[in-house]
Design an enzyme around this catalytic site. Structure first.
Site, short mmCIF file in Angstrom:
data_model
loop_
_atom_site.label_atom_id
_atom_site.label_comp_id
_atom_site.label_asym_id
_atom_site.label_seq_id
_atom_site.Cartn_x
_atom_site.Cartn_y
_atom_site.Cartn_z
N CYS A 47 -9.23 49.90 61.02
CA CYS A 47 -8.70 51.19 61.47
C CYS A 47 -7.68 51.04 62.59
O CYS A 47 -6.61 51.64 62.57
CB CYS A 47 -9.81 52.15 61.86
SG CYS A 47 -10.78 51.67 63.31
N HIS A 100 -13.74 54.39 65.96
CA HIS A 100 -12.84 54.63 64.83
C HIS A 100 -11.62 55.40 65.31
O HIS A 100 -11.72 56.23 66.20
CB HIS A 100 -13.57 55.41 63.72
CG HIS A 100 -12.80 55.47 62.44
ND1 HIS A 100 -12.48 54.36 61.70
CD2 HIS A 100 -12.25 56.53 61.78
CE1 HIS A 100 -11.80 54.73 60.62
NE2 HIS A 100 -11.64 56.04 60.65
N HIS A 112 -6.42 57.53 57.78
CA HIS A 112 -7.11 56.42 58.43
C HIS A 112 -7.56 55.40 57.39
O HIS A 112 -7.55 55.67 56.20
CB HIS A 112 -8.31 56.94 59.24
CG HIS A 112 -9.30 57.71 58.45
ND1 HIS A 112 -10.64 57.41 58.41
CD2 HIS A 112 -9.17 58.78 57.62
CE1 HIS A 112 -11.28 58.27 57.63
NE2 HIS A 112 -10.41 59.10 57.14
#
Length: 145
Positions: A47, A100, A112
């Site tokens: 990520c 994240h 993402h």
């Protein structure tokens, strides 16, 4: 990617210039970029290396490598003031703390790279999962006037 394009077009992204180019490219990478934990060379990214790659390539901005470092950059932004290109952060997704990051697209959506089962995707900030794990947002780029 045939599946991502209609979803993206329905978002009515108001991004312009380099941010629009970055988001258009990100959508085109769905199905190309593959999630790899700790991966940091295209197309095997996690990520935070995804956000790092996109910011460098399209905006000329050097983001740090990890989510924990990226969340310290830029200016905190309330959810109501998000603009396309802002970074959105989540906590407790697979470990305690900020874990994240994605790039806000507009209309409550963000793009993402998440886990080997899902890879690149567009998600909604209003999904229960993301509401429960919301940490905050940061603006690293200059705001649109």
């Amino acid at each position: 990617n045939l599946f991502a394009q209609p979803v993206y077009q329905s978002i009515n992204v108001v991004a312009t210039g380099d941010v629009k180019k970055m988001l258009d490219a990100a959508v085109s990478y769905i199905g190309v970029i593959q999630y790899r934990f700790g991966g940091n060379s295209f197309p095997y990214l996690d990520c935070s290396s995804f956000t790092q790659y996109m910011y460098k390539k399209f905006l000329g901005i050097n983001l740090p490598r990890t989510t924990e470092q990226q969340v310290l950059k830029g200016t905190p932004i309330p959810k109501e003031q998000l603009q396309p290109g802002d970074l959105v952060f989540f906590q407790g997704t697979y470990r305690p703390g900020v874990s994240h990051v994605g790039i806000y697209m507009g209309n409550g959506k963000f793009i993402h790279n998440q886990s080997t089962k899902k890879d690149m995707q567009i998600s909604s900030l209003s999904d229960n999962y993301w509401i429960q794990h919301w940490y905050g947002a940061r603006r690293v780029i200059k705001p649109v006037k």
